[in-house]
Write a protein that holds these residues in place. Structure first.
Motif, PDB file in Angstrom:
ATOM      1  N   VAL A 168      22.436 -34.007  36.958  1.00 42.00           N
ATOM      2  CA  VAL A 168      21.072 -34.368  36.549  1.00 42.00           C
ATOM      3  C   VAL A 168      20.784 -33.856  35.143  1.00 42.00           C
ATOM      4  CG1 VAL A 168      18.623 -33.977  37.005  1.00 42.00           C
ATOM      5  CG2 VAL A 168      20.167 -34.495  38.893  1.00 42.00           C
ATOM      6  N   ALA A 169      21.236 -32.637  34.850  1.00 43.76           N
ATOM      7  CA  ALA A 169      21.042 -32.089  33.502  1.00 43.76           C
ATOM      8  C   ALA A 169      21.732 -32.969  32.464  1.00 43.76           C
ATOM      9  CB  ALA A 169      21.572 -30.659  33.439  1.00 43.76           C
ATOM     10  N   GLN A 170      22.920 -33.445  32.777  1.00 42.32           N
ATOM     11  CA  GLN A 170      23.639 -34.349  31.872  1.00 42.32           C
ATOM     12  C   GLN A 170      22.883 -35.669  31.718  1.00 42.32           C
ATOM     13  OE1 GLN A 170      27.507 -34.738  33.680  1.00 42.32           O
ATOM     14  NE2 GLN A 170      28.142 -32.648  33.167  1.00 42.32           N
ATOM     15  N   LEU A 171      22.302 -36.127  32.811  1.00 41.90           N
ATOM     16  CA  LEU A 171      21.530 -37.373  32.758  1.00 41.90           C
ATOM     17  C   LEU A 171      20.343 -37.235  31.803  1.00 41.90           C
ATOM     18  CD1 LEU A 171      20.597 -39.605  35.768  1.00 41.90           C
ATOM     19  CD2 LEU A 171      18.868 -39.005  34.098  1.00 41.90           C
ATOM     20  N   PHE A 172      19.639 -36.108  31.894  1.00 42.29           N
ATOM     21  CA  PHE A 172      18.503 -35.899  30.991  1.00 42.29           C
ATOM     22  C   PHE A 172      18.958 -35.759  29.540  1.00 42.29           C
ATOM     23  CE2 PHE A 172      15.959 -34.623  34.785  1.00 42.29           C
ATOM     24  CZ  PHE A 172      14.915 -35.506  34.579  1.00 42.29           C
ATOM     25  N   ASP A 173      20.109 -35.127  29.331  1.00 45.99           N
ATOM     26  CA  ASP A 173      20.640 -35.013  27.971  1.00 45.99           C
ATOM     27  C   ASP A 173      20.848 -36.396  27.366  1.00 45.99           C
ATOM     28  OD1 ASP A 173      20.629 -32.272  28.064  1.00 45.99           O
ATOM     29  OD2 ASP A 173      22.758 -32.084  28.599  1.00 45.99           O
ATOM     30  N   LYS A 174      21.408 -37.297  28.178  1.00 46.15           N
ATOM     31  CA  LYS A 174      21.677 -38.649  27.680  1.00 46.15           C
ATOM     32  C   LYS A 174      20.393 -39.456  27.546  1.00 46.15           C
ATOM     33  CE  LYS A 174      24.470 -41.907  26.358  1.00 46.15           C
ATOM     34  NZ  LYS A 174      25.222 -41.771  25.102  1.00 46.15           N
TER      35      LYS A 174
END
Length: 593
Positions: free
Chosen positions: A280-286
């Motif tokens: 999820v953290a990676q999703l928000f980064d993108k």
């Protein structure tokens, strides 16, 4: 206005015809759906009596097609004109225009257009799915459902009118199927990477509906799909001219909004599992690189409503809610959370400022140093700065007032700036008054020029530093707030079912009475309250009469307050309550006298 239009039609010959020109001067008259029935009746009944000037004005209103239709196909523009001209089809002035619009709109039957007259009946034609529920589920299992979805890449406005299947009908069916059997669709979810964005939007919406129904979701599978879907599509980063249609870009943005909405709902319900946190953290980064908002959107909507309904606003808020979910689960706070997770949104859309204000207590919990520093930075902006205004609007719409935040030196500067601002609308200014009045009732602000700590009293400032007529109403807002926190009614027959209303603390009631007595004394001494409030003075006295609910008895002092206020209680349409509060004192002989 609807009533006036009704009477213009009914009493045209009795003098109401002269009012029609007032309506014709409204440039967006025909765009107002709420007037459609009354206007249709006037045009159909009285067209033969219109002057040349009136006919010309009506034609200009018909040509003023809403922007929504202009952005669509030409058939829709003519369909709008056809509807507006239908009531004038027998007029020699409009007949040719009506026939032309009817032809270009491709109207296929002879039935005359009639506006919807049944109240509360939806005028939206439901879509029709090209598959049955059983067929859709089977094709999902066979992983060839996307072939069917790709037949409906773009919207066909007229399919529903012709009784043909359209993508809205198929999309609704997909959402319903996913909501009923989320695991079944999650197992085959990767096939939807090749589906049009519109159907991914409906797929994720279906998972959200399943979550609301408290069904278990395979979170890691869904989150991984969302992440892969976003990184494998760079359409939002492409120039507008590089996409087939701007609509596709919008719909891809919707799907991102659905993804972060789902994450937010799962975080709020504490069902988003720990194993998903990294993805999820990676999703928000993108997502934070792909979605943007507007720095100064031209909209009549209030800030919160606007931020709730943009993809950028959804991403900002969901990111913050996700941060709270991690903190609850891990019982720790990520170092430099604000700099890593929130700072990236500033300067890319007003939603970042709106949510920073609205969720300041939560952001302060996640990262006190960052939130405090940002709050201080915002003090450098003027009260004319749009970013500061939406930040303060967001802050004032937060449901609670916290003493520790209210007393921060930087927050105090924002309150002071808001008090002198002339750009707050009535709603925001009322909330500002409520915040400061709450702190007066808590004893943090005094009914004096300075507080105990030597700082100028903001409560005193809001009552005395008045440089615009609308700020005079702050006095009425204060009195109104005092009444709003009371039990409000004493009558047994109309009390709410929840009768366990806790009485206000004695010191709070005493501060309310102190305000009433202070206002009376101030007026009696030199008439200064009336000088400050001018035309609003009687309304203020009427609002004070409502505070009779706080009186245990009428003595020599409070009798004078009541005699001053009583004649004006009906200005607030509250005389029945005022009488009721007096009746409650009938057991006290001195009060009756």
């Amino acid at each position: 206005k609807k009533y006036v239009l009704f009477f213009i039609n009914k009493y045209w010959e009795q003098g109401y015809a002269s009012l029609f020109d007032t309506f014709l001067a409204m440039p967006n008259l025909l765009r107002e759906d709420v007037f459609e029935v009354e206007l249709h009746d006037i045009l159909r009944t009285h067209y033969a009596k219109f002057t040349t000037t009136q006919n010309a004005r009506i034609m200009a209103l018909i040509e003023n097609v809403p922007e929504f239709y202009k952005k669509k196909e030409i058939t829709l523009i003519n369909h709008w004109k056809y509807q507006k001209l239908s009531s004038l089809k027998d007029s020699s002035y409009f007949k040719a225009a009506y026939e032309e619009a009817r032809t270009k709109a491709e109207i296929k039957d002879d039935k005359e257009y009639e506006p919807e007259r049944e109240p509360f009946k939806a005028a939206i034609l439901p879509g029709k799915a090209s598959l049955s529920m059983e067929e859709l589920v089977k094709r999902n299992e066979a992983e060839n459902l996307v072939d069917e979805l790709n037949k409906f890449k773009m919207e066909d406005h007229w399919a529903a009118f012709d009784g043909k299947p359209d993508r809205e009908g198929l999309g609704d069916l997909l959402k319903q199927a996913v909501a009923e059997k989320p695991q079944l669709f999650a197992d085959k979810i990767n096939q939807y990477k090749k589906a049009p964005p519109y159907f991914v939007h409906r797929l994720l919406w279906g998972f959200t509906e399943a979550l609301k129904a408290k069904k278990e979701l395979p979170w890691l599978t869904i989150v991984t799909f969302c992440y892969d879907y976003i990184i494998e599509n760079d359409i939002l980063l492409a120039d507008e001219t590089e996409t087939e249609d701007a609509k596709v870009k919008d719909e891809f943005s919707w799907s991102i909004g659905d993804a972060v909405d789902l994450i937010e709902d799962g975080s709020n319900a504490d069902v988003l599992p720990k194993e998903c946190f990294e993805k999820v953290a990676q999703l928000f980064d993108k997502a934070s690189q792909m979605v943007t908002g507007k720095t100064d959107p031209k909209t009549e909507r209030d800030g919160i409503d606007y931020a709730l309904n943009t993809t950028f606003g959804k991403a900002v808020r969901s990111n913050m809610v996700f941060g709270l979910r991690i903190a609850r689960e891990t019982k720790t706070k990520e170092p430099d959370w604000g700099k890593k997770n929130y700072e990236r949104y500033f300067g890319r859309g007003v939603e970042a400022y709106i949510w920073f204000g609205h969720y300041f207590p939560q952001l302060r919990y996640l990262d006190q140093i960052y939130s405090g520093s940002k709050l201080q930075d915002l003090t450098e902006k003027s009260d004319m700065d749009h970013e500061w205004q939406v930040f303060m609007e967001g802050y004032l719409t937060s449901p609670n007032v916290y003493d520790d935040i209210y007393l921060l030196p930087a927050m105090r500067k924002h309150y002071e700036k808001a008090l002198v601002s002339k750009d707050f609308d009535k709603k925001d200014d009322a909330r500002l008054v409520h915040h400061i009045t709450i702190e007066y009732l808590r004893g943090k602000e005094l009914l004096a020029e300075t507080n105990k700590d030597g700082q100028p009293s903001l409560f005193w400032k809001l009552l005395h530093e008045i440089d615009a007529p609308e700020k005079r109403k702050r006095w009425i807002t204060v009195a109104g707030y005092f009444w709003s926190i009371s039990p409000r009614t004493l009558r047994d027959d109309i009390k709410s079912k929840d009768e366990d209303e806790k009485p206000l603390k004695g010191e709070i009631v005493q501060r309310i009475k102190n305000f009433w007595g202070w206002a009376y004394d101030k007026q009696m001494q030199d008439g200064s309250v009336e000088k400050i409030l001018v035309d609003d003075y009687p309304h203020f006295l009427g609002a004070l009469a409502d505070l009779t609910i706080y009186l245990d008895c009428i003595d020599d002092k409070t009798e004078k307050w009541l005699l001053l206020s009583a004649p004006y209680c009906e200005l607030q349409h509250m005389s029945s309550f005022f009488i009721e509060y007096l009746v409650a004192l009938l057991d006290d002989e001195e009060s009756v006298k």
